[in-house]
Design a protein around this motif. Structure first.
Motif, short mmCIF file in Angstrom:
data_model
loop_
_atom_site.label_atom_id
_atom_site.label_comp_id
_atom_site.label_asym_id
_atom_site.label_seq_id
_atom_site.Cartn_x
_atom_site.Cartn_y
_atom_site.Cartn_z
N PHE A 469 0.82 -1.21 0.00
CA PHE A 469 0.00 0.00 0.00
C PHE A 469 0.86 1.27 0.00
N LYS A 470 2.00 1.22 0.67
CA LYS A 470 2.87 2.40 0.68
C LYS A 470 3.38 2.76 -0.71
N PRO A 471 3.90 1.81 -1.50
CA PRO A 471 4.30 2.18 -2.87
C PRO A 471 3.14 2.75 -3.69
N PHE A 472 1.92 2.21 -3.49
CA PHE A 472 0.76 2.75 -4.19
C PHE A 472 0.52 4.20 -3.80
N ASN A 473 0.60 4.50 -2.49
CA ASN A 473 0.42 5.87 -2.02
C ASN A 473 1.48 6.80 -2.61
N ASP A 474 2.71 6.31 -2.68
CA ASP A 474 3.80 7.14 -3.21
C ASP A 474 3.58 7.47 -4.68
N VAL A 475 3.05 6.52 -5.43
CA VAL A 475 2.87 6.72 -6.88
C VAL A 475 1.58 7.47 -7.18
N TYR A 476 0.49 7.10 -6.54
CA TYR A 476 -0.82 7.65 -6.89
C TYR A 476 -1.26 8.82 -5.99
N GLY A 477 -0.60 8.97 -4.85
CA GLY A 477 -0.96 10.05 -3.94
C GLY A 477 -1.93 9.60 -2.86
N TYR A 478 -1.96 10.37 -1.76
CA TYR A 478 -2.74 9.96 -0.59
C TYR A 478 -4.24 9.98 -0.87
N ARG A 479 -4.71 10.86 -1.79
CA ARG A 479 -6.13 10.94 -2.07
C ARG A 479 -6.64 9.63 -2.68
N ARG A 480 -5.89 9.07 -3.64
CA ARG A 480 -6.28 7.78 -4.21
C ARG A 480 -6.09 6.67 -3.18
N GLY A 481 -5.11 6.86 -2.30
CA GLY A 481 -4.94 5.90 -1.21
C GLY A 481 -6.16 5.85 -0.31
N ASP A 482 -6.72 7.03 -0.01
CA ASP A 482 -7.95 7.08 0.79
C ASP A 482 -9.09 6.38 0.06
N ASP A 483 -9.12 6.51 -1.28
CA ASP A 483 -10.17 5.86 -2.06
C ASP A 483 -10.10 4.33 -1.89
N VAL A 484 -8.87 3.80 -1.89
CA VAL A 484 -8.69 2.35 -1.75
C VAL A 484 -9.11 1.90 -0.35
N ILE A 485 -8.75 2.69 0.67
CA ILE A 485 -9.14 2.33 2.05
C ILE A 485 -10.66 2.35 2.20
N GLN A 486 -11.31 3.37 1.63
CA GLN A 486 -12.77 3.43 1.70
C GLN A 486 -13.39 2.26 0.93
N LEU A 487 -12.81 1.91 -0.20
CA LEU A 487 -13.29 0.77 -0.97
C LEU A 487 -13.23 -0.51 -0.15
N LEU A 488 -12.11 -0.71 0.53
CA LEU A 488 -11.97 -1.91 1.35
C LEU A 488 -12.99 -1.92 2.48
N GLY A 489 -13.18 -0.78 3.12
CA GLY A 489 -14.18 -0.70 4.19
C GLY A 489 -15.57 -1.05 3.69
N GLN A 490 -15.94 -0.55 2.52
CA GLN A 490 -17.25 -0.84 1.94
C GLN A 490 -17.40 -2.33 1.64
N ILE A 491 -16.34 -2.94 1.13
CA ILE A 491 -16.40 -4.37 0.79
C ILE A 491 -16.59 -5.21 2.05
N LEU A 492 -15.85 -4.88 3.12
CA LEU A 492 -15.96 -5.66 4.35
C LEU A 492 -17.35 -5.54 4.97
N VAL A 493 -17.92 -4.34 4.91
CA VAL A 493 -19.29 -4.17 5.41
C VAL A 493 -20.28 -4.96 4.55
N GLU A 494 -20.02 -4.99 3.26
CA GLU A 494 -20.91 -5.68 2.33
C GLU A 494 -20.91 -7.19 2.57
N VAL A 495 -19.75 -7.77 2.83
CA VAL A 495 -19.69 -9.23 2.99
C VAL A 495 -20.11 -9.67 4.38
#
Length: 629
Positions: A469-495
Motif C-alpha cells: 500500500f505504501k508504494p501505491f500511495n507514493d505513486v498515486y498520492g494519498y487521495r487515491r490511497g484514501d479511495d482504496v481504504i474506503q473501498l476496502l471498508g465498503q467491501i468488508l461491510v458488504e460481505v
C-alpha cells in the motif's frame, strides 16, 4: 393500557356512595359507557412479561376491552369516552375488578401488573380495603399484584402520593411506573416513588438494534436502574433483533408483540422462537455512535456573565475587574441586545497611563469597549465557530465571543474553551469512529471483543490489511490511497452480516472483522474476490499491463512493486483460549503477518490454538485461499 384522567379534581377523590356521579351528561355515548360499566360487560386480556434471565414468564399485564364489535371495544375509545364524560374513576374501578377476577379464574402464574392512575390510587374505594377484601375472596395475595402507575397524569402533590404508595407497599403490593421516557415528569416520579419496576416506553425499544440514539438512552436507563435496584421492563419488543439487544444490555424483563400479544387466555411459557433468541450464544452487534461534533453547539460553551450597561462609567467596570479576578471580558448589553465587549487587559492598560483614570473614570464604558465583538447564535455548531474564529482577527481568539438567542444576550464563550472542546472531540471521534470510513474505531472494537469473550461465544477474528500500500500511495498520492481504504471498508461491510458480524477500522489500511456468521470463511473469500475486481479501475492501463507499480527504493533505484492486494489473517477464538481483547489483537496480528507472506490476495487461518472446528469447511473455498498452519 389504562389512560389517566387529568381533569379529575380532589372533590372527585372524596366521592363516595353512588356508583356514578349525578352530573354525568346523559348523551348516547355516556349511556353506553355507563351500561358497560354497570353491567360489567368488560373483558380482560393479558400480555406476558418475559424474564430474560430465567427464560420464563414472570407475570402478565392486565388490559381491558369492551364488547367485541362495540364502538367502545378498543381501549383508546373506551377511556376516551370516560374522559369526556367524567367517568374515569368508575371505569378504572370496574376494570380493576374485571382483570383481577379473570387472572384468578385463569390461575395464571407470576405477578399481575394492573394499571392505575394517580387519581385512582387516591380514590377512597381503592384505599378503604375494598380491593384487599376482593383479593382475599379470589385467593390472591397482594404480593402478586404490581400497581402500574401511569405517567401521563401529572402528579402535583408528591408527599400525598408517596404516603399512599407507602400504605399499599405495607400491604404487600409492589409499584411500577409506566412509559419511562415518554414525558419529562416520569424521571422525577422514579426519583420520588422509587418503584420496584420501571417500564421503558416502546418508542425507545422498537428498532433499538439499529438506532444508536435509542440504544444510548436505554443503556443510560439501565445503568440508572442498577444504581437504585429497580427492575427494567422493556416494552415494545417487536423483533428478534430487539429482544437480542435487550438481552445483551442486561435488561431484566421484556414485553411486546414478538414475545406475545395480549389475549384472553395467554400461554404461561415463552414460545420456542423467543427461547431460541434467549438461548442463542450469539452476541448482538450494538449500534455505534457516529461523531457527535455536528450537533455540539455554541450553547455548550456558554458561560453567563452579568453584563454591564453602555452608560455605566469606566470606574464601575474597573471595580468589576478588580473584584472578579477570573473575569477576562465584560459584555456590554443594552435592553437585552449585545453592543460591545470590554477586555480586562485593554482597560487596565489604558488606566495605567498617567491621569487616564482621572480623565476617563466617569466617562461611559462604551468609549473603551470593542463595538464589533464576535456574536454567534446559540445554535451555531462547533465546526462553524472554529471556522469563524480562524478567519477573524487574532484578538477575537483572546476575547472570545458573545452567545445570543434570537439576537438577545445569553452569555459568553471563550476561544480557549472552544479549542479544548474541538481537540477533545477529535480525539474521541478517532477512538470511537474512524473519520475516513466512519466505521467503529479501537474502543468499540475492544469492547465488542470483550463482550464476545464474556459471553463465551465462538467467533473468528479476521485482521484485514493491504499489501504494497505504501508504494501505491507514493505513486498515486494519498487521495487515491484514501479511495482504496474506503473501498476496502465498503467491501468488508458488504460481505459481513450486520446482525452478527462487527466490522471495525483500526486505522490506516488495517481493519478487524469479528465474525459470528457460520459461513465466515466464505465471506472472507468473497471479500478477497471483490477487492481484486473493484480495485482494478483505480490503476492506470500501464500499471495493469506491467503488473506492478514503478517506484524507487530507499537507494533511489527504480523498482517494480506488485499491485496492492488484500491479506486476511483469521483467528478462531473463544473464551477458553483468550481472556482479553489484548490477546486477540496480538494473535490476529500474527495471523495477518502469515497471510502477507503469500503472494496476491490471500486468507491465512491460524489453527494451532483452535480447540474447535470451523463451522464451514474449507472445501467451500479454493485451496489457494487458506493456509493451515
Amino acid at each position: 393500557m389504562l389512560n389517566p384522567f387529568p381533569h379529575l379534581t380532589p372533590e372527585r377523590h372524596a366521592m363516595q356512595g353512588a356508583a356514578f356521579p349525578p352530573t354525568a351528561p346523559e348523551t348516547g355515548e355516556a349511556r353506553a359507557l355507563t351500561e358497560l360499566i354497570r353491567e360489567r360487560r368488560l373483558s380482560a386480556v393479558f400480555q406476558p412479561i418475559l424474564d430474560c434471565r430465567a427464560h420464563s414468564t414472570m407475570g402478565f399485564e392486565g388490559l381491558i376491552r369492551g364488547p367485541e364489535g362495540h364502538p367502545l371495544h378498543m381501549p383508546d375509545a373506551l377511556f376516551g369516552a370516560a374522559r369526556r364524560h367524567h367517568l374515569g374513576l368508575e371505569l378504572e374501578h370496574a376494570c380493576r375488578e374485571t382483570v383481577l377476577q379473570a387472572f384468578a379464574e385463569l390461575r395464571l402464574p407470576g405477578k399481575l401488573f394492573i394499571n392505575a392512575s394517580p387519581a385512582c390510587l387516591l380514590d377512597p374505594r381503592f384505599k378503604n380495603g375494598e380491593t384487599l377484601a376482593f383479593l382475599r375472596r379470589l385467593g390472591l395475595p397482594p404480593s402478586r399484584v404490581v400497581i402500574e402507575l401511569t405517567e401521563n397524569q401529572q402528579i402535583t402533590d408528591f408527599p400525598e402520593i408517596q404516603a399512599t404508595l407507602a400504605h399499599f407497599r405495607s400491604l404487600g403490593y409492589q409499584i411500577a411506573i409506566d412509559d419511562l421516557g415518554e414525558g419529562f415528569s416520569n424521571l422525577r416520579m422514579w426519583s420520588e416513588i422509587r418503584p420496584e419496576y420501571v417500564k421503558i416506553d416502546r418508542h425507545f425499544i422498537t428498532g433499538i438494534g439499529q438506532d444508536d440514539l435509542k440504544f444510548q438512552f436505554v443503556k443510560a436507563m439501565q445503568d440508572l436502574a442498577e444504581t437504585c435496584t429497580a427492575h427494567i421492563i422493556a416494552e415494545g419488543i417487536e423483533s428478534a433483533a430487539d429482544l437480542q439487544t435487550v438481552r445483551d444490555l442486561g435488561i431484566a424483563c421484556g414485553q411486546g408483540y414478538f414475545i406475545a400479544r395480549p389475549v384472553p387466555a395467554p400461554a404461561t411459557c415463552p414460545r420456542q422462537e423467543v427461547l431460541d433468541v434467549l438461548c442463542s450464544r450469539r452476541v448482538a452487534v450494538f449500534p455505534q455512535a457516529m461523531a457527535t461534533s455536528s450537533i455540539t453547539t455554541a450553547r455548550t460553551l456558554l458561560h453567563y456573565i452579568e453584563p454591564i450597561d453602555p452608560r455605566a462609567d469606566n470606574d464601575l467596570v474597573f471595580e468589576r475587574f478588580e473584584s472578579e479576578t477570573q473575569l477576562e471580558v465584560l459584555p456590554v448589553v443594552q435592553e437585552g441586545m449585545p453592543v460591545g465587549l470590554i477586555n480586562r487587559h485593554t482597560l487596565i492598560d489604558r488606566f495605567a497611563r498617567p491621569f487616564r483614570r482621572e480623565l476617563y473614570g466617569k466617562k461611559p464604558c462604551s468609549m473603551f469597549m470593542d463595538p464589533a465583538p464576535l456574536i454567534v447564535d446559540e445554535n451555531a455548531t462547533v465546526q462553524e465557530l472554529g471556522l469563524i474564529l480562524s478567519r477573524a482577527a487574532r484578538h477575537y481568539l483572546f476575547d472570545g465571543f458573545i452567545v445570543t438567542s434570537a439576537g438577545r444576550y445569553m452569555g459568553v464563550g471563550s476561544g480557549h474553551d472552544l479549542m479544548a472542546l474541538i481537540t477533545e472531540m477529535q480525539i474521541s471521534a478517532a477512538r470511537y469512529a474512524n473519520p475516513l470510513t466512519q466505521l467503529p474505531g479501537n474502543v468499540p472494537i475492544n469492547e465488542h471483543i470483550d463482550r464476545l469473550l464474556k459471553a463465551g461465544v465462538r467467533f473468528a477474528a479476521c485482521y484485514a490489511d493491504l499489501d504494497n500500500f505504501k508504494p501505491f500511495n507514493d505513486v498515486y498520492g494519498y487521495r487515491r490511497g484514501d479511495d482504496v481504504i474506503q473501498l476496502l471498508g465498503q467491501i468488508l461491510v458488504e460481505v459481513a452480516d450486520g446482525r452478527l458480524d462487527f466490522v471495525g477500522h483500526i486505522g490506516g489500511d488495517d481493519f478487524l472483522i469479528l465474525f459470528q456468521s457460520n459461513d465466515w470463511e466464505v465471506r472472507c473469500a468473497r471479500a478477497l474476490k471483490l477487492f481484486d475486481e473493484r480495485v482494478l479501475p483505480i490503476f492506470t492501463a500501464e500499471d495493469l499491463q506491467r503488473g506492478g507499480l514503478v517506484g524507487e527504493n530507499r537507494r533511489g533505484e527504480e523498482v517494480l512493486h506488485p499491485l496492492p492486494a488484500l491479506s486476511i489473517g483469521a483467528l478462531l477464538a473463544d473464551s477458553n483460549q483468550y481472556e482479553s481483547h489484548h490477546e486477540i489483537a496480538t494473535a490476529a496480528a500474527d495471523a495477518k503477518k502469515q497471510a502477507k507472506k503469500q503472494r496476491g490476495s490471500s486468507l491465512f487461518i491460524e489453527r494451532r490454538r483452535s480447540h474447535f472446528l470451523p463451522l464451514v469447511g474449507l472445501e467451500a473455498l479454493s485451496p489457494a485461499l487458506s493456509c493451515p498452519a
